[in-house]
Design a protein around this motif. Structure first.
Motif, PDB file in Angstrom:
ATOM      1  N   GLU A  66       0.826  -1.206   0.000  1.00 56.68           N
ATOM      2  CA  GLU A  66       0.000   0.000   0.000  1.00 56.68           C
ATOM      3  C   GLU A  66       0.865   1.262   0.000  1.00 56.68           C
ATOM      4  OE1 GLU A  66      -3.750   0.091  -0.180  1.00 56.68           O
ATOM      5  OE2 GLU A  66      -2.746  -1.586  -1.143  1.00 56.68           O
TER       6      GLU A  66
ATOM      7  N   SER B 224      -6.751  -3.127  -2.776  1.00 51.48           N
ATOM      8  CA  SER B 224      -7.337  -1.820  -3.086  1.00 51.48           C
ATOM      9  C   SER B 224      -7.451  -1.597  -4.582  1.00 51.48           C
ATOM     10  CB  SER B 224      -6.502  -0.707  -2.440  1.00 51.48           C
ATOM     11  OG  SER B 224      -5.152  -0.773  -2.871  1.00 51.48           O
TER      12      SER B 224
ATOM     13  N   SER C 113      -5.978   1.628   0.159  1.00 50.42           N
ATOM     14  CA  SER C 113      -6.903   1.363   1.263  1.00 50.42           C
ATOM     15  C   SER C 113      -6.843   2.471   2.314  1.00 50.42           C
ATOM     16  CB  SER C 113      -6.580   0.003   1.912  1.00 50.42           C
ATOM     17  OG  SER C 113      -5.234  -0.027   2.372  1.00 50.42           O
ATOM     18  N   GLN C 114      -5.638   3.023   2.571  1.00 51.00           N
ATOM     19  CA  GLN C 114      -5.545   4.104   3.558  1.00 51.00           C
ATOM     20  C   GLN C 114      -6.308   5.339   3.108  1.00 51.00           C
ATOM     21  OE1 GLN C 114      -2.830   2.422   2.446  1.00 51.00           O
ATOM     22  NE2 GLN C 114      -1.450   1.945   4.130  1.00 51.00           N
TER      23      GLN C 114
ATOM     24  N   GLN D 206      -8.804   5.370   0.940  1.00 51.27           N
ATOM     25  CA  GLN D 206     -10.224   5.035   0.948  1.00 51.27           C
ATOM     26  C   GLN D 206     -10.791   5.200   2.359  1.00 51.27           C
ATOM     27  OE1 GLN D 206     -10.399   1.107  -0.789  1.00 51.27           O
ATOM     28  NE2 GLN D 206      -9.634   1.826  -2.769  1.00 51.27           N
ATOM     29  N   TRP D 207     -10.041   4.764   3.345  1.00 50.00           N
ATOM     30  CA  TRP D 207     -10.478   4.900   4.734  1.00 50.00           C
ATOM     31  C   TRP D 207     -10.479   6.365   5.162  1.00 50.00           C
ATOM     32  CZ3 TRP D 207     -13.095   2.939   8.500  1.00 50.00           C
ATOM     33  CH2 TRP D 207     -12.851   3.295   9.827  1.00 50.00           C
TER      34      TRP D 207
ATOM     35  N   ARG E   4     -17.456   7.381   6.435  1.00 50.43           N
ATOM     36  CA  ARG E   4     -17.487   6.197   7.299  1.00 50.43           C
ATOM     37  C   ARG E   4     -18.918   5.899   7.745  1.00 50.43           C
ATOM     38  NH1 ARG E   4     -11.942   7.228  10.901  1.00 50.43           N
ATOM     39  NH2 ARG E   4     -10.603   7.588   9.048  1.00 50.43           N
TER      40      ARG E   4
ATOM     41  N   VAL F 129     -12.769  -2.041   5.763  1.00 51.34           N
ATOM     42  CA  VAL F 129     -11.344  -1.781   5.909  1.00 51.34           C
ATOM     43  C   VAL F 129     -10.824  -2.529   7.128  1.00 51.34           C
ATOM     44  CG1 VAL F 129      -9.583   0.019   6.072  1.00 51.34           C
ATOM     45  CG2 VAL F 129     -11.719   0.478   4.847  1.00 51.34           C
ATOM     46  N   TYR F 130      -9.594  -3.051   7.012  1.00 49.15           N
ATOM     47  CA  TYR F 130      -9.052  -3.939   8.041  1.00 49.15           C
ATOM     48  C   TYR F 130      -7.715  -3.427   8.592  1.00 49.15           C
ATOM     49  CZ  TYR F 130     -12.432  -7.282   6.143  1.00 49.15           C
ATOM     50  OH  TYR F 130     -13.574  -7.903   5.716  1.00 49.15           O
TER      51      TYR F 130
ATOM     52  N   ALA G 286      -5.211   0.437   8.392  1.00 46.74           N
ATOM     53  CA  ALA G 286      -6.054   0.457   7.178  1.00 46.74           C
ATOM     54  C   ALA G 286      -5.290  -0.080   5.982  1.00 46.74           C
ATOM     55  CB  ALA G 286      -6.565   1.867   6.899  1.00 46.74           C
TER      56      ALA G 286
ATOM     57  N   HIS H 295      -5.698  -3.125   4.522  1.00 43.29           N
ATOM     58  CA  HIS H 295      -6.413  -4.113   3.710  1.00 43.29           C
ATOM     59  C   HIS H 295      -7.852  -3.651   3.554  1.00 43.29           C
ATOM     60  CE1 HIS H 295      -7.094  -7.920   1.759  1.00 43.29           C
ATOM     61  NE2 HIS H 295      -8.093  -8.202   2.564  1.00 43.29           N
ATOM     62  N   VAL H 296      -8.471  -3.986   2.409  1.00 38.77           N
ATOM     63  CA  VAL H 296      -9.830  -3.546   2.149  1.00 38.77           C
ATOM     64  C   VAL H 296     -10.535  -4.597   1.298  1.00 38.77           C
ATOM     65  CG1 VAL H 296      -9.178  -2.249   0.069  1.00 38.77           C
ATOM     66  CG2 VAL H 296     -11.249  -1.597   1.337  1.00 38.77           C
TER      67      VAL H 296
END
Length: 386
Positions: free
Chosen positions: A59, A262, A280-281, A283-284, A289, A302-303, A307, A309-310
């Motif tokens: 990422e 992502s 992913s970062q 997107q978060w 939210r 998001v995991y 952040a 993983h998505v």
């Protein structure tokens, strides 16, 4: 089948599949040691850590790649603007030169007032004076243009040099981050190649148990409503993601043949007509939210605390995701990884009245939800990079 896959992974890594002598646990941040002496739970934790480090590096690489693309565009824009300004500056200098020659050729040594007094036709002289004044104003404008173009050219040249320096720095950073991803994936390959068939089987079983327990706990908590229809764009994003099932994960990839996590979610929403950030970062950080109880198909889950993983929510507590390096896009329980939260790319989108979930192909849920099984081990001979 499992043994054959294990042997393939081991041979690809240049090792012989056999129990490895006991070795000390690796130091934090160091290379993975052989598997002997460690419990299956500890091995699974090691793999989780290595894959998570690989995805964080991926990422970071993706973010730098996006910044580099933007910087390339900015550099090109500045170069075009500088070229236009230099052309205008060249024209202004030519006009100023012509004015200078005309002024030199028209010098008579007499002031305008004296020429007016000596003129036979004062009215005509006044009209000529008006024309002369107009020419003077045009000359002043030409000189002003020349000065302005020169200043603009200097400023654009300075910005272009700065943009080029930033582009060079980003290119170097991207190379370093690419090397970090390759190094992390090599660590994964090394650890997987050190495991026996029995250990790999136990890892797969332990992972399934952990995911099933986490999913039951999340559902029992009431955090998931399990209801809700997607927006029209969300439905298109879901169908796009489902069409990618079975395609390989490849770090840094965003389709159409391979994806990272992502890359899949960003391309799904791009195909739906609602572009979202690439990583992913981002997107978060930049999307709206929402609570897990408000999830509807097409939303993004998001995991991990960073952040890194998505996945795209499918409905009924399931997501479509590109799990990890070496894995394939699949349908997984939403709790396959530690959930950070959820975001909605189109918060203003109205739910469709009639939603029929897309039919999943056979084998959509097969394989490791976290990408730790031998079937999804990264290919050892070569790590591809975009």
């Amino acid at each position: 089948m499992l043994l054959r896959l294990v042997c393939t992974a081991a041979l690809a890594a240049g090792t012989v599949l056999a129990p490895v002598p006991a070795a000390a646990d690796p130091e934090p941040g160091g290379s993975p040691a052989a598997s002997g002496g460690r419990s299956v739970a500890a091995l699974l934790t090691d793999l989780q850590t290595l894959y998570r480090e690989a995805e964080k590096a991926t990422e970071r690489y993706n973010a730098t790649e996006e910044a580099l693309a933007e910087q390339r565009a900015e550099t090109a824009r500045l170069d075009r603007a500088l070229a236009r300004t230099r052309l205008s500056l060249h024209d202004s200098r030519g006009a100023a030169g012509r004015l200078a020659r005309q002024q030199y050729q028209s010098v008579t040594g007499l002031s305008p007032y004296l020429r007016l007094l000596l003129a036979r036709d004062p009215q005509r002289a006044l009209e000529q004076g008006h024309v002369i004044g107009q020419l003077a104003r045009e000359r002043a404008q030409t000189v002003g243009r020349l000065t302005g173009d020169a200043k603009e050219a200097d400023e654009l040249a300075r910005k272009a040099r700065k943009a080029l320096d930033e582009r060079i720095a980003l290119t170097e950073r991207r190379k370093k981050e690419r090397d970090q991803v390759v190094e992390r994936l090599h660590d994964v390959e090394e650890l997987l190649a050190s495991l026996t068939a029995d250990q790999l089987a136990q890892l797969a079983e332990l992972e399934r148990t952990r995911v099933a327990d986490a999913q039951r706990e999340l559902v029992a908590s009431g955090a998931l409503s399990g209801a809700g229809a997607p927006s029209a764009a969300g439905e298109r994003a879901v169908r796009y993601a489902v069409e990618q099932l079975g395609k390989p994960y490849e770090w840094g990839a965003e389709g159409p043949a391979t994806y990272d996590c992502s890359g899949l979610t960003s391309e799904a929403w791009h195909s739906a007509g609602a572009p979202i950030p690439r990583t992913s970062q981002e997107q978060w950080a930049r999307l709206e939210r929402i609570a897990l109880a408000d999830l509807r198909p097409g939303d993004l889950v998001v995991y991990f605390p960073e952040a890194t993983h998505v996945a795209l929510y499918l409905g009924d507590g399931m997501v479509v995701q590109a799990p990890r390096p070496g894995a394939r896009i699949k349908v997984s329980p939403i709790a396959a990884n530690p959930v950070l939260g959820a975001v909605r790319p189109d918060p203003g989108g109205e739910p469709v009245e009639h939603y029929v979930p897309p039919e999943l192909p056979e084998g959509a849920t097969d394989g490791s939800d976290e990408g730790y099984g031998a079937t999804y081990a990264p290919a050892a001979p070569e790590i591809s990079a975009r």
